[in-house]
Enzyme design. Structure first.
Site, mmCIF file in Angstrom:
data_model
loop_
_atom_site.group_PDB
_atom_site.id
_atom_site.type_symbol
_atom_site.label_atom_id
_atom_site.label_comp_id
_atom_site.label_asym_id
_atom_site.label_seq_id
_atom_site.Cartn_x
_atom_site.Cartn_y
_atom_site.Cartn_z
ATOM 1 N N THR A 529 0.849 -1.184 0.000
ATOM 2 C CA THR A 529 0.000 0.000 0.000
ATOM 3 C C THR A 529 0.886 1.236 0.000
ATOM 4 O OG1 THR A 529 -1.865 -1.071 1.060
ATOM 5 C CG2 THR A 529 -1.781 1.301 1.248
ATOM 6 N N PHE A 531 1.172 5.020 0.791
ATOM 7 C CA PHE A 531 0.585 6.080 1.610
ATOM 8 C C PHE A 531 1.184 7.403 1.156
ATOM 9 C CE2 PHE A 531 -1.522 3.746 5.077
ATOM 10 C CZ PHE A 531 -1.029 2.469 4.851
#
Ligand code: PEP
Ligand code: MN
Length: 645
Positions: A529, A531
């Site tokens: 992921t 960010f």
């Protein structure tokens, strides 16, 4: 012995208890846990455990089974981080200490220091007192060398690590250095250990040439028992029958040490191998094994080095190794941060009057992935603010109540977090940073619970998606959606029902002292992921090499090609292009674009103008440094070199 204190212990009871224990000649260490307070009691425990359990305010007395007490995980379950100025060893970021074996002359030493700093080292090493096998070899410059190290710190900002070989050097160490190294040959020099225990500065304790792990930990215990908790262990290879390498690197020590003690461990592949071309492979292996950092010998002219030249890396090799560690880090839950020291300084400046409140807002609670992203990006010194929604994060940053916000923007398996893209449209904030985490999901339940007994699982909807196959293989389970993974874990902890489990990261299980029932249940282990860090007007240090944009184009043939041609004509690499319906206008689309370029650099400003002309709607979201590469972004080649893909 560990004494668990009763929840309702009064101040008087506690004082009386401490008095009794001290009168017996024990050393006492108080540790405030998440749920209970414990006292580590070290000394000659004269009475049986039942006696201590009967003292007012004591809930339980537990013996510490190992011969080492203060360093044991049993006494101190949470890992320790050791602070050296703004550098933390044992946290979420890899720490690389680099420099020559010995401090040679001022100019050479400064040259090496600037070079290792440029490639991402955050501490500098160099011996001034060299314990050499032969009395005729270079013995180090002594105090002269320490003065050069002090200059390195003042000029480059790198904290300095050097070896102490005798208690008579104590005053010099206090005056000049940041970390005192106890070399392999002195690991069992108990007078020296007691001395550095009393000095109180961080100690890098190398493993002895033929020391067992237990002997090594007993040496660390000497330092802690003098009141100095700041010990970093260093595996540097042990003597075996194998003559090919200088020593044999015992990498098994890394996971063993992690299990036995709360102290951080770093690895020295230089002395472990003694061979320059074996240093980088073993350094990469050490990080993969879970080491908190490395100490590496690097020299600008190894062939002329006064000691350990054959094992010292050339600058180019060190640069390459750091690039590889940058890629490997996220795979094992860590980051190598090229802007480590600059960021720390920026965080310090935020505390000055007039700056935006020095805090980073994130949606979630400790143990959540967003929390981990904050810690990996800023380190442990940035105060964090929990929020209950992404909008709240944007609001706090917009109103100037938090200098930064940290948000997930894209997952490699399930795609964009559209809510955050929509919020980026609504608010006038900039993306100023990026950090990539590998997301490894686990099924977390109560200790002793079996997978077969689970009936109900909790997680975030996107996480259920990321673990689709595993979840589908248990069709009878009920699914309950929560706002974030750590909150799910907190909930099952509270419910105390062994039939319940939650999907989350390992940190959440550790934090709530629950068990991992099944590890790595995401569909594909390449689950990352991305960010982003948003801000209103606080800039972040580091070279900017990526920008994000949103635009829309008119409804006519060739409308999309026109802005894309601006990128093509200027040789700009597009790393993301995604279209998404405009929330306010049905059947019209917005394009999200990431490019590998600092669009705000003076030479690129005209590109922004050209793009504005060729689009109907255009929003520049910010320029920033590309965050810790995911495995898909760079590959380690056959010769161990990294290439951007
Ligand atoms: C050194 O770090 O230069 C050194 C002498 O290391 P060790 O004590 O591990 O041999
Ligand atoms: Mn050396």
């Amino acid at each position: 012995m560990i004494l668990v204190l009763s929840q309702g212990i009064t101040r008087e009871e506690k004082e009386r208890l401490l008095e009794t224990l001290r009168a017996e000649g024990n050393l006492i260490k108080e540790i405030q846990g998440e749920e209970e307070t414990i006292l580590g009691v070290v000394g000659k425990i004269r009475k049986d455990l039942g006696y201590y359990e009967s003292l007012p305010g004591v809930a339980k007395a537990i013996p510490i089974s190992s011969p080492y007490k203060l360093v044991s995980r049993q006494l101190h379950p949470a890992p320790s981080t050791i602070k050296i100025g703004e550098v933390a060893i044992g946290g979420d970021r890899l720490v690389v200490i680099a420099g020559p074996c010995g401090v040679e002359d001022r100019q050479r030493t400064l040259e090496i220091a600037w070079m290792v700093r440029k490639y991402g080292a955050v501490l500098f090493r160099g011996g001034a007192f060299k314990p050499r096998t032969s009395p005729y070899s270079f013995q180090g410059l002594g105090e002269e060398g320490l003065k050069i190290l002090k200059e390195v710190r003042e000029e480059t900002g790198l904290g300095v690590v050097t070896e102490m070989t005798s208690p008579s050097q104590a005053d010099l160490m206090v005056k000049y250095v940041d970390v005192i190294q106890i070399g392999a040959r002195n690991m069992q020099n108990f007078e020296l250990l007691k001395c550095v225990g009393r000095i109180g500065k961080p100690v890098l304790l190398k493993r002895g040439l033929a020391a067992t792990i237990e002997e090594w930990l007993m040496s660390a215990e000497y330092i802690l028992s003098e009141g100095n908790d700041q010990v970093i262990l260093c595996e540097r290879g042990i003597r075996t029958f194998e003559p090919y390498t200088r020593n044999t690197l015992d990498l098994t020590a890394v996971p063993i040490i992690k299990k036995l003690t709360h102290l951080p461990i770093i690895v020295d592949p230089s002395h472990a191998t003694g061979l320059r071309d074996k240093v980088s492979p073993m350094a990469r292996a050490a990080v993969a094994a879970g080491a908190d950092g490395l100490i590496i010998e690097v020299h600008t002219d190894p062939d002329k080095a006064l000691s350990d030249g054959p094992q010292s890396l050339y600058p180019g090799q060190f640069e390459q190794l750091m690039r590889d560690l940058y890629v490997i880090g996220p795979v094992v839950g860590k980051q190598l941060d090229y802007a480590y020291l600059e960021k720390a300084r920026m965080i310090r400046r935020l505390h000055e009057p007039g700056a935006a409140p020095a805090q980073a807002a994130y949606r979630g609670v400790p143990g959540s992935w967003s929390h981990k992203a904050c810690q990996q990006f800023f380190g442990g010194d940035m105060p964090l603010k929990e929020c209950s929604s992404f909008r709240e994060v944007f609001d706090l940053v917009d109103r100037g109540q938090a200098a930064f916000g940290v948000l997930p923007l894209e997952n490699s398996l399930t795609g964009s977090f559209h809510e955050n893209y929509d919020l980026l449209l609504d608010y006038d904030l900039q993306i100023v940073g990026e950090v990539t985490l590998r997301i490894k999901h686990n099924l977390i339940g109560h200790p002793g619970a079996a997978l077969e007994g689970i009936e109900r699982i909790y997680s975030h909807p996107q996480v259920f998606q990321q673990c689709k196959e595993f979840v589908a293989s248990h069709p009878r389970w009920d699914h309950i959606a929560c706002r974030n993974t750590a909150a799910c874990v907190a909930r099952i902890k509270e419910n105390k029902d062994p039939k319940e489990a939650a999907i989350a990261g390992e940190e959440a299980a550790e934090l709530h002292q629950l068990a991992v029932l099944k590890e790595g249940i995401e569909m594909n282990p390449r689950n990352f992921t991305r960010f982003v860090v948003i801000s209103k007007n606080s800039a972040l240090p580091g070279e900017k090499n990526k920008s994000s944009l949103i635009f829309s184009v008119g409804d006519h043939p060739g409308a999309l090609v026109a802005p894309l041609q601006v990128f093509a004509a200027n040789n700009i690499n597009l790393v993301k292009l995604e279209s998404r319906p405009r929330p306010d206008r049905p059947w019209e689309y917005l394009f999200y674009v990431d490019v590998e370029l600092d669009m705000l650099a003076a030479e690129n400003r005209s590109l922004l103008e050209q793009l504005r002309e060729k689009t109907e709607f255009f929003k520049y979201l910010g320029s920033y440094q590309k965050g810790g590469a995911a495995a898909s972004e760079a590959v380690i080649g056959e010769k161990g070199t990294t290439s951007a893909g």
